[in-house]
Design a protein around this motif. Sequence first.
Motif, PDB file in Angstrom:
ATOM      1  N   TYR A 197      -0.826  -4.077   1.923  1.00  0.00           N
ATOM      2  CA  TYR A 197      -1.570  -3.749   0.710  1.00  0.00           C
ATOM      3  C   TYR A 197      -1.662  -2.237   0.524  1.00  0.00           C
ATOM      4  O   TYR A 197      -1.993  -1.504   1.450  1.00  0.00           O
ATOM      5  CB  TYR A 197      -2.984  -4.325   0.790  1.00  0.00           C
ATOM      6  CG  TYR A 197      -3.034  -5.815   0.995  1.00  0.00           C
ATOM      7  CD1 TYR A 197      -3.100  -6.695  -0.080  1.00  0.00           C
ATOM      8  CD2 TYR A 197      -3.014  -6.354   2.278  1.00  0.00           C
ATOM      9  CE1 TYR A 197      -3.147  -8.069   0.105  1.00  0.00           C
ATOM     10  CE2 TYR A 197      -3.058  -7.723   2.485  1.00  0.00           C
ATOM     11  CZ  TYR A 197      -3.125  -8.580   1.396  1.00  0.00           C
ATOM     12  OH  TYR A 197      -3.161  -9.942   1.598  1.00  0.00           O
ATOM     13  N   ASP A 198      -1.429  -1.789  -0.701  1.00  0.00           N
ATOM     14  CA  ASP A 198      -1.465  -0.366  -1.037  1.00  0.00           C
ATOM     15  C   ASP A 198      -2.737   0.007  -1.807  1.00  0.00           C
ATOM     16  O   ASP A 198      -3.434  -0.843  -2.359  1.00  0.00           O
ATOM     17  CB  ASP A 198      -0.274  -0.002  -1.929  1.00  0.00           C
ATOM     18  CG  ASP A 198       1.049  -0.034  -1.200  1.00  0.00           C
ATOM     19  OD1 ASP A 198       1.081  -0.491  -0.047  1.00  0.00           O
ATOM     20  OD2 ASP A 198       2.057   0.390  -1.794  1.00  0.00           O
ATOM     21  N   ASP A 199      -2.967   1.330  -1.854  1.00  0.00           N
ATOM     22  CA  ASP A 199      -3.849   2.017  -2.812  1.00  0.00           C
ATOM     23  C   ASP A 199      -5.333   2.023  -2.471  1.00  0.00           C
ATOM     24  O   ASP A 199      -6.104   2.702  -3.143  1.00  0.00           O
ATOM     25  CB  ASP A 199      -3.681   1.473  -4.235  1.00  0.00           C
ATOM     26  CG  ASP A 199      -2.365   1.878  -4.873  1.00  0.00           C
ATOM     27  OD1 ASP A 199      -1.570   2.558  -4.188  1.00  0.00           O
ATOM     28  OD2 ASP A 199      -2.125   1.504  -6.030  1.00  0.00           O
ATOM     29  N   TRP A 207      -3.407   3.173   3.011  1.00  0.00           N
ATOM     30  CA  TRP A 207      -4.531   3.781   2.313  1.00  0.00           C
ATOM     31  C   TRP A 207      -4.263   5.212   1.872  1.00  0.00           C
ATOM     32  O   TRP A 207      -3.560   5.964   2.533  1.00  0.00           O
ATOM     33  CB  TRP A 207      -5.766   3.744   3.202  1.00  0.00           C
ATOM     34  CG  TRP A 207      -6.434   2.397   3.197  1.00  0.00           C
ATOM     35  CD1 TRP A 207      -6.330   1.429   2.238  1.00  0.00           C
ATOM     36  CD2 TRP A 207      -7.315   1.867   4.191  1.00  0.00           C
ATOM     37  NE1 TRP A 207      -7.099   0.334   2.566  1.00  0.00           N
ATOM     38  CE2 TRP A 207      -7.699   0.576   3.762  1.00  0.00           C
ATOM     39  CE3 TRP A 207      -7.801   2.363   5.395  1.00  0.00           C
ATOM     40  CZ2 TRP A 207      -8.574  -0.222   4.509  1.00  0.00           C
ATOM     41  CZ3 TRP A 207      -8.660   1.578   6.128  1.00  0.00           C
ATOM     42  CH2 TRP A 207      -9.048   0.298   5.689  1.00  0.00           C
ATOM     43  N   HIS A 266      -0.799   6.069   2.891  1.00  0.00           N
ATOM     44  CA  HIS A 266      -0.156   6.001   1.571  1.00  0.00           C
ATOM     45  C   HIS A 266      -0.301   7.353   0.863  1.00  0.00           C
ATOM     46  O   HIS A 266      -0.277   7.419  -0.354  1.00  0.00           O
ATOM     47  CB  HIS A 266      -0.796   4.875   0.758  1.00  0.00           C
ATOM     48  CG  HIS A 266       0.008   4.403  -0.411  1.00  0.00           C
ATOM     49  ND1 HIS A 266       1.371   4.198  -0.372  1.00  0.00           N
ATOM     50  CD2 HIS A 266      -0.382   4.062  -1.676  1.00  0.00           C
ATOM     51  CE1 HIS A 266       1.791   3.754  -1.546  1.00  0.00           C
ATOM     52  NE2 HIS A 266       0.743   3.682  -2.363  1.00  0.00           N
ATOM     53  N   HIS A 319      -1.603  10.155  -3.616  1.00  0.00           N
ATOM     54  CA  HIS A 319      -0.720   9.172  -4.252  1.00  0.00           C
ATOM     55  C   HIS A 319       0.224   9.827  -5.264  1.00  0.00           C
ATOM     56  O   HIS A 319       0.493   9.319  -6.340  1.00  0.00           O
ATOM     57  CB  HIS A 319      -1.533   8.074  -4.937  1.00  0.00           C
ATOM     58  CG  HIS A 319      -0.739   6.836  -5.246  1.00  0.00           C
ATOM     59  ND1 HIS A 319      -0.059   6.664  -6.436  1.00  0.00           N
ATOM     60  CD2 HIS A 319      -0.518   5.720  -4.535  1.00  0.00           C
ATOM     61  CE1 HIS A 319       0.545   5.477  -6.439  1.00  0.00           C
ATOM     62  NE2 HIS A 319       0.287   4.891  -5.286  1.00  0.00           N
ATOM     63  N   TRP A 369       1.013  -4.492  -9.946  1.00  0.00           N
ATOM     64  CA  TRP A 369       0.777  -3.179 -10.569  1.00  0.00           C
ATOM     65  C   TRP A 369       1.257  -3.156 -12.018  1.00  0.00           C
ATOM     66  O   TRP A 369       0.860  -2.286 -12.796  1.00  0.00           O
ATOM     67  CB  TRP A 369       1.528  -2.102  -9.781  1.00  0.00           C
ATOM     68  CG  TRP A 369       3.012  -2.384  -9.677  1.00  0.00           C
ATOM     69  CD1 TRP A 369       3.638  -3.132  -8.725  1.00  0.00           C
ATOM     70  CD2 TRP A 369       4.023  -1.960 -10.584  1.00  0.00           C
ATOM     71  NE1 TRP A 369       4.987  -3.192  -8.958  1.00  0.00           N
ATOM     72  CE2 TRP A 369       5.252  -2.477 -10.105  1.00  0.00           C
ATOM     73  CE3 TRP A 369       4.024  -1.185 -11.744  1.00  0.00           C
ATOM     74  CZ2 TRP A 369       6.460  -2.250 -10.761  1.00  0.00           C
ATOM     75  CZ3 TRP A 369       5.231  -0.958 -12.395  1.00  0.00           C
ATOM     76  CH2 TRP A 369       6.430  -1.488 -11.903  1.00  0.00           C
ATOM     77  N   HIS A 377      -1.129  -4.772  -3.968  1.00  0.00           N
ATOM     78  CA  HIS A 377      -2.180  -3.769  -4.032  1.00  0.00           C
ATOM     79  C   HIS A 377      -3.559  -4.419  -3.948  1.00  0.00           C
ATOM     80  O   HIS A 377      -3.853  -5.357  -4.703  1.00  0.00           O
ATOM     81  CB  HIS A 377      -2.062  -2.974  -5.335  1.00  0.00           C
ATOM     82  CG  HIS A 377      -0.734  -2.287  -5.500  1.00  0.00           C
ATOM     83  ND1 HIS A 377       0.405  -2.972  -5.867  1.00  0.00           N
ATOM     84  CD2 HIS A 377      -0.370  -0.987  -5.320  1.00  0.00           C
ATOM     85  CE1 HIS A 377       1.426  -2.116  -5.915  1.00  0.00           C
ATOM     86  NE2 HIS A 377       0.985  -0.919  -5.584  1.00  0.00           N
ATOM     87  N   GLU A 378      -4.390  -3.887  -3.072  1.00  0.00           N
ATOM     88  CA  GLU A 378      -5.719  -4.455  -2.871  1.00  0.00           C
ATOM     89  C   GLU A 378      -6.709  -4.082  -3.965  1.00  0.00           C
ATOM     90  O   GLU A 378      -7.866  -4.508  -3.924  1.00  0.00           O
ATOM     91  CB  GLU A 378      -6.278  -4.018  -1.522  1.00  0.00           C
ATOM     92  CG  GLU A 378      -6.507  -2.521  -1.411  1.00  0.00           C
ATOM     93  CD  GLU A 378      -7.245  -2.158  -0.134  1.00  0.00           C
ATOM     94  OE1 GLU A 378      -8.491  -2.194  -0.136  1.00  0.00           O
ATOM     95  OE2 GLU A 378      -6.564  -1.838   0.854  1.00  0.00           O
ATOM     96  N   THR A 410      -4.947 -10.193  -6.825  1.00  0.00           N
ATOM     97  CA  THR A 410      -4.195 -10.098  -5.570  1.00  0.00           C
ATOM     98  C   THR A 410      -5.076 -10.463  -4.389  1.00  0.00           C
ATOM     99  O   THR A 410      -4.644 -11.169  -3.462  1.00  0.00           O
ATOM    100  CB  THR A 410      -3.636  -8.684  -5.399  1.00  0.00           C
ATOM    101  OG1 THR A 410      -2.717  -8.414  -6.462  1.00  0.00           O
ATOM    102  CG2 THR A 410      -2.919  -8.526  -4.066  1.00  0.00           C
TER     103      THR A 410
END
Length: 241
Positions: A51-53, A77, A105, A109, A174, A201-202, A207
């Motif tokens: 999971y991203d972001d 993260w 991450h 970003h 996304w 993405h969390e 999701t």
Amino acid sequence: MMLSETILVALLAAGAAAFPSESPIEYLKRAPNPGVVISKCASPGMLALAYDDGPYQYTETLIDILDKAGAKGTFFWTGTLYGCIYKQSKAVEKAFKSGHQIASHTWTHSRMGGMSAANIKTEMNKVEQAVINLVGVKPAYMRPPYLDTGGQFLSNMKTLGYKVITDDIDTGDWNNRSPAQSEQQFSSAGASGNGHIPLMHEVYPGTVNTLTPWLISWAQKNNLKLVTVGESFLLFILVSF
């Protein structure tokens, strides 16, 4: 939590006597190399939920869902994308204590492909220091924003010692893809071949609350082990004995 290379050496040492031609360090060399792009698990029978972001307002809910199912995830993260990572210290600590992998991450970003070496280092070092401050460990894996690996990025990841993860299935959350549409991506890809590392993405409730429970069920139906990204390569090394 991703096992450190020191712990990995200790684990491998237990079986080294049966394989006198190779030392634990030589087994370690089979793990992914820093600065090399990895898009799938090392072997079949796995699904690495990534999971991203985050961290974000849904992080603790996501951890609860994973923990209830006995599943592990990898959290890529950022430092500032959805608020400052330090303001989500409770979620960060909860993920770490639950045995999930914390990865980078980048701090802001931003696209890394056009950055200078100095800026890339700053982006990575700020997240690294934040994670050390919050839970006392240094991330070893990262996923670049927008999956941008151009320019000086990969050479700098090699220098900094980071293993670079992309994906082999894009859930499209996304891009306003619904959980049902994302699920179809997995159904179409199937469960054979080396395990999937999806891009998701969390920060999207669909999701967290819909796609993740479906993926847990899909993995169970297909006899896939739910692992962190780091564990997918540790398991490969241990199985390769």
